[in-house]
Design an enzyme around this catalytic site. Structure first.
Site, mmCIF file in Angstrom:
data_model
loop_
_atom_site.group_PDB
_atom_site.id
_atom_site.type_symbol
_atom_site.label_atom_id
_atom_site.label_comp_id
_atom_site.label_asym_id
_atom_site.label_seq_id
_atom_site.Cartn_x
_atom_site.Cartn_y
_atom_site.Cartn_z
ATOM 1 N N PRO A 1 18.422 -7.612 43.598
ATOM 2 C CA PRO A 1 19.807 -6.662 44.074
ATOM 3 C C PRO A 1 19.168 -5.194 44.447
ATOM 4 C CG PRO A 1 20.379 -7.738 42.117
ATOM 5 C CD PRO A 1 18.420 -8.620 41.820
ATOM 6 N N GLU A 2 19.761 -4.165 45.328
ATOM 7 C CA GLU A 2 19.932 -3.351 45.224
ATOM 8 C C GLU A 2 20.487 -2.494 45.389
ATOM 9 O OE1 GLU A 2 16.202 -2.046 48.035
ATOM 10 O OE2 GLU A 2 15.679 -4.152 48.305
ATOM 11 N N HIS B 1 21.647 -19.885 30.925
ATOM 12 C CA HIS B 1 21.617 -18.950 31.948
ATOM 13 C C HIS B 1 22.868 -18.232 31.712
ATOM 14 C CE1 HIS B 1 17.466 -20.262 33.209
ATOM 15 N NE2 HIS B 1 18.310 -21.772 33.655
ATOM 16 N N ARG C 1 16.466 -15.488 35.080
ATOM 17 C CA ARG C 1 14.483 -14.153 34.626
ATOM 18 C C ARG C 1 15.324 -13.766 32.917
ATOM 19 N NH1 ARG C 1 10.740 -13.393 39.395
ATOM 20 N NH2 ARG C 1 9.406 -13.060 36.929
ATOM 21 N N ARG D 1 4.343 16.411 46.567
ATOM 22 C CA ARG D 1 4.056 15.220 45.950
ATOM 23 C C ARG D 1 3.174 14.208 46.692
ATOM 24 N NH1 ARG D 1 8.815 12.622 42.843
ATOM 25 N NH2 ARG D 1 6.881 11.385 42.417
#
Ligand SMILES: [Zn+2]
Length: 292
Positions: free
Chosen positions: A2-3, A114, A134, A173
């Site tokens: 998920p973002e 879970h 997980r 950078r």
């Protein structure tokens, strides 16, 4: 994983399930690295508290409680936050899901091994579950006024990003542009999918050195990032592996991906096969003709 869009959709759908409600009981799985704050402390300090606001910072969710405590939630790789009554095959273990006939795969969720956190409330409304196969997700309860190094090191939220800030952050950078987009201390909320999609939309190659970004290109790239994130929020996010919306439905952004996960497929603009390369241990997808 998920973002920002998936976390923002989760936030919007969880607001009515959390905000204004009085927590009555907390159930958890056994202590593990999932819990930054131990289950014992969560069970002692959460009941009797009311949630007054649910905010998002990058990929973190932060529930403000009425006594000044803050509950920090992170979905990690496979985390799922949802209300009782949600139904989705993604909420079942893969063996259980595969064993079910298609029509039973929308069976309502009941807590399984879970399910690491379950909040029940004083009103008769639905419980809220945090499930994570997980266990890379995180739960932490911050005391009133307690800071969090995880939050303090976050850069500007991606939805508030500007070309000027990107340009300033990219000077001197010596890293690829892709790595700069994924650096949560520069900009919070962008992960692998949306970085690749935004770089394609901006016509910039992910391997380009960050310091070689021009000022107009910085504007283009931030415009592309915002377009990709807003479009994903609009379409319910990307349901590629485990992500589901809190009501159990899938997002559909994965169907709109132009380059991510499309190695060898024709570029939607020019037809050149999409290239995949590993940058900083992350799979990166781009068109070697359209992006320079
Ligand atoms: Zn192309």
């Amino acid at each position: 994983m998920p973002e920002l869009p998936e976390v923002e959709i989760t936030r919007r759908q969880l607001v009515p399930l959390l905000v204004g409600r009085l927590i009555a009981a907390v159930r958890t799985s056994a202590p593990s690295y999932f819990f930054i704050t131990s289950p014992r402390v969560l069970k002692r300090r959460l009941p009797g508290r009311r949630v007054i606001e649910l905010r998002r910072l990058g990929k973190y969710l932060l529930a403000d409680l009425d006594d000044g405590q803050r509950l920090l939630l992170h979905l990690g790789m496979t985390g799922q936050l949802f209300g009782h009554g949600a139904a989705s095959v993604r909420l079942l273990s893969s063996t259980r899901g595969a064993a079910l006939a298609p029509e039973s795969q929308t069976a309502r969720f009941s807590p399984d091994r879970h399910t690491h956190l379950q909040l029940s409330f004083a009103d008769p409304g639905p419980d809220v579950y945090f499930r994570d196969a997980r266990k890379f997700g995180k739960v932490q309860l911050l005391r009133p006024g307690e800071g969090s190094p995880r939050l303090e090191r976050l850069g500007v939220d991606a939805l508030a990003w500007t070309g000027a800030r990107l340009f300033a952050a990219s000077r001197r950078r010596r890293i690829p542009l892709k790595a700069l987009l994924l650096d949560q201390s520069v900009v919070a909320g962008i992960g692998n999918i949306y970085a690749d999609e935004a770089l394609f939309l901006a016509g910039l190659r992910p391997t380009r050195g960050a310091a070689r970004l021009t000022r107009p290109e910085a504007d283009h790239l931030v415009t592309a990032v915002l377009a990709v994130l807003h479009r994903s929020i609009e379409t319910g996010g990307s349901s590629i592996s485990d992500y589901v919306q809190p009501d159990g439905s899938d997002g559909t952004y994965q169907d709109e991906r132009r380059v991510y996960g499309r190695e060898g497929e024709p570029c939607p603009s020019c037809g050149t096969p999409i290239t995949r390369r590993v940058i900083g241990q992350r799979s990166t997808h781009y068109c070697r003709r359209c992006q320079c």
